[in-house]
Design an enzyme around this catalytic site. Structure first.
Site, short mmCIF file in Angstrom:
data_model
loop_
_atom_site.label_atom_id
_atom_site.label_comp_id
_atom_site.label_asym_id
_atom_site.label_seq_id
_atom_site.Cartn_x
_atom_site.Cartn_y
_atom_site.Cartn_z
N TYR A 55 2.27 15.99 9.08
CA TYR A 55 3.10 17.19 8.94
C TYR A 55 2.45 18.38 9.65
O TYR A 55 1.26 18.33 10.03
CB TYR A 55 3.30 17.52 7.46
CG TYR A 55 2.01 17.52 6.66
CD1 TYR A 55 1.19 18.64 6.61
CD2 TYR A 55 1.60 16.38 5.98
CE1 TYR A 55 0.00 18.63 5.90
CE2 TYR A 55 0.41 16.35 5.27
CZ TYR A 55 -0.39 17.48 5.22
OH TYR A 55 -1.57 17.46 4.53
N SER B 82 -6.09 15.65 -3.19
CA SER B 82 -5.77 14.26 -2.87
C SER B 82 -6.62 13.77 -1.70
O SER B 82 -7.84 13.76 -1.80
CB SER B 82 -4.26 14.13 -2.59
OG SER B 82 -3.88 12.77 -2.51
N ASP C 54 -2.30 10.10 -13.53
CA ASP C 54 -2.30 9.94 -12.07
C ASP C 54 -2.54 8.49 -11.71
O ASP C 54 -3.60 7.93 -11.99
CB ASP C 54 -3.39 10.83 -11.48
CG ASP C 54 -3.30 10.97 -9.97
OD1 ASP C 54 -2.65 10.12 -9.33
OD2 ASP C 54 -3.87 11.93 -9.43
N HIS D 130 -0.03 12.77 -10.16
CA HIS D 130 -0.68 13.14 -8.91
C HIS D 130 -0.17 14.46 -8.36
O HIS D 130 -0.92 15.20 -7.70
CB HIS D 130 -0.51 12.02 -7.88
CG HIS D 130 -1.40 12.16 -6.69
ND1 HIS D 130 -2.77 12.15 -6.80
CD2 HIS D 130 -1.13 12.33 -5.36
CE1 HIS D 130 -3.31 12.30 -5.59
NE2 HIS D 130 -2.34 12.40 -4.71
#
Length: 443
Positions: A208, A297, A382, A411
């Site tokens: 992205y 993450s 998570d 998460h």
């Protein structure tokens, strides 16, 4: 809270995901809350979760089932779940350190969970699933030596007409990395002359564009901020550009080169982080005292690697760091991202070679070499960054450490479940700007 499945897993599990989506559209999502607000228990203690489903009057409760799993893997109890008469309490226990996960889902075979809850037992006693490679340090020393032979060659492009940058200088940045690759990112600093503490932001998984506000907002507060892409890609192309790569050349990039430590996609990524820290510390507008690396993450994994590989880093902040405990299945634990030891991903991988490679890129092994103050948060619900793995990583950190357990967080931090971390991270940054040491006193 909804546990969103991994993006690449959706491609192979699309029909099953559709089933869960139909359930989500047909009924409210269950909530799962432990009897202890913190979600932390001592071995032998019983945890009781309250499972609730608030539906509209006259709307029948759907048929649901539940599973309680030890470390997200071994099923210790399961059954039907009738919420038609109101909340239901489900209980379990374990005698050792680790995690219990409860999943609520439709009864269809292979249906994905609609809600997940968790409880952690003796988190400070959780250990890595496997020892680190014997030559871990020698390998990364050789890779840093390879990087050192490549001149940084920073190229900065000032963007004078960028929006919302009053009082801030904003740049696109390119640095040279190993084997002809580049580190690409964005940098912002206060326009006023001076020397500033530095913040290195590393990115979560995916392909992205970078958000300009990531660096601009901190620069307005007084930081010299660099945000780098995990990929050797332009940082501000169209959504279609990134989609084509995500569906094409970078599809399932986490598996690229995973059979060899010299070809792993993460090798260039981690060395790019070290290069970015090196560059920040070389700038004349750095204050020479503070360089914090932060990420979520995949960014948390990169933060561990950066703090381990770069002597210039002075602090670390990470939320739901991924990539910890790659060898979890060896200890009877469920695997987490990047799922190297799972059967997901390319079927033609040599799994023995993948297993050998995995230890060199495990966040736990980098964490064991981090000596700076660290703020690390993880969620008990998570299933991407498994709480067992993150707890094990925290336990091997060598510096002053502050662990935040987020009892209701999946998460993605659905429903503001990660707000405690973001509040504490803001306090850490404020402490630096006001000349206080890390970690700051709790507020």
């Amino acid at each position: 809270m909804i546990t969103l499945p991994r993006r690449f897993a959706l491609r192979c599990l699309a029909p099953l995901f559709l089933v869960s989506q139909l359930w989500l559209s047909a009924a409210p999502v269950p909530t799962i809350v432990p009897d202890k607000a913190a979600g932390v228990y001592t071995p032998g203690e019983t945890v009781s979760w309250t499972v609730n489903l608030k539906s509209e009057a006259g709307v029948p409760a759907p048929d649901l089932v539940y599973k309680i799993k030890k470390d997200g893997e071994v099923v210790v109890s399961e059954g039907k779940l009738d919420l038609s008469a109101g909340p239901v309490v489900l209980s379990s226990s374990r005698a050792d350190a680790g995690v219990l996960i409860i999943q609520v889902m439709p009864p269809e075979k292979y249906a994905l969970p609609l809600a997940v809850g968790g409880a952690i037992y003796a988190p400070d006693k959780i250990k890595p699933a496997a020892p680190e490679p014997a030559d871990f340090d020698a390998f990364w020393k050789s890779k840093l030596a390879e990087l050192a032979k490549v001149p940084v060659k920073p190229v900065l492009e000032k963007i004078p007409d960028a929006k919302n940058t009053a009082g801030v200088d904003y740049y696109k940045v390119t640095l040279d990395n190993i084997r002809g690759t580049k580190v690409r990112g964005q940098l912002a600093r206060p326009s006023a002359e001076g020397k500033y503490p530095a913040l290195l932001v590393v990115q979560f998984a995916g392909v992205y564009a970078l958000d300009q506000n990531t660096v601009v907002s901190d620069a307005k507060s007084g930081w010299l901020t660099l945000n780098i892409s995990a990929h050797d890609l332009p940082i501000d192309e169209s959504p279609e550009f990134y989609k084509n790569l995500k569906d094409g050349a970078l599809k399932n990039y986490i598996y690229i080169g995973s059979e060899d430590r010299e070809t792993s996609y993460f090798l260039r990524m981690f060395l790019g982080c070290a290069r970015a820290a090196e560059y920040l510390a070389s700038r004349p507008d750095w204050d020479g005292k503070t360089l914090i690396v932060t990420g979520a993450s995949q960014g948390g994994l990169q933060a561990f690697a950066t703090a381990a590989l770069s002597p210039k880093v002075t602090g670390l902040m990470a939320v739901v760091p991924a990539g910890c405990d790659n060898y979890a299945p060896r200890a009877g634990r469920a695997f987490g991202w990047p799922y190297w030891l799972s059967t997901w991903g390319p079927r033609d991988r040599d799994m023995k070679k993948v297993e050998t490679t995995a230890g060199y890129f495990d966040g736990i092994n980098f964490a064991a070499r981090v000596k700076v103050p660290s703020l690390v948060a993880y969620g008990l619900a998570d299933e991407t960054s498994r709480p067992t793995g993150v707890a094990a990583a925290i336990n091997v950190l060598k510096g002053t450490k502050e662990a935040l357990i987020l009892p209701l967080s999946n998460h993605h931090g659905t429903g503001g479940a990660q707000n405690a971390y973001f509040s504490r991270a803001a306090q850490w940054k404020k402490a630096v700007l006001t000349g206080k040491t890390l970690p700051p006193a709790a507020q």
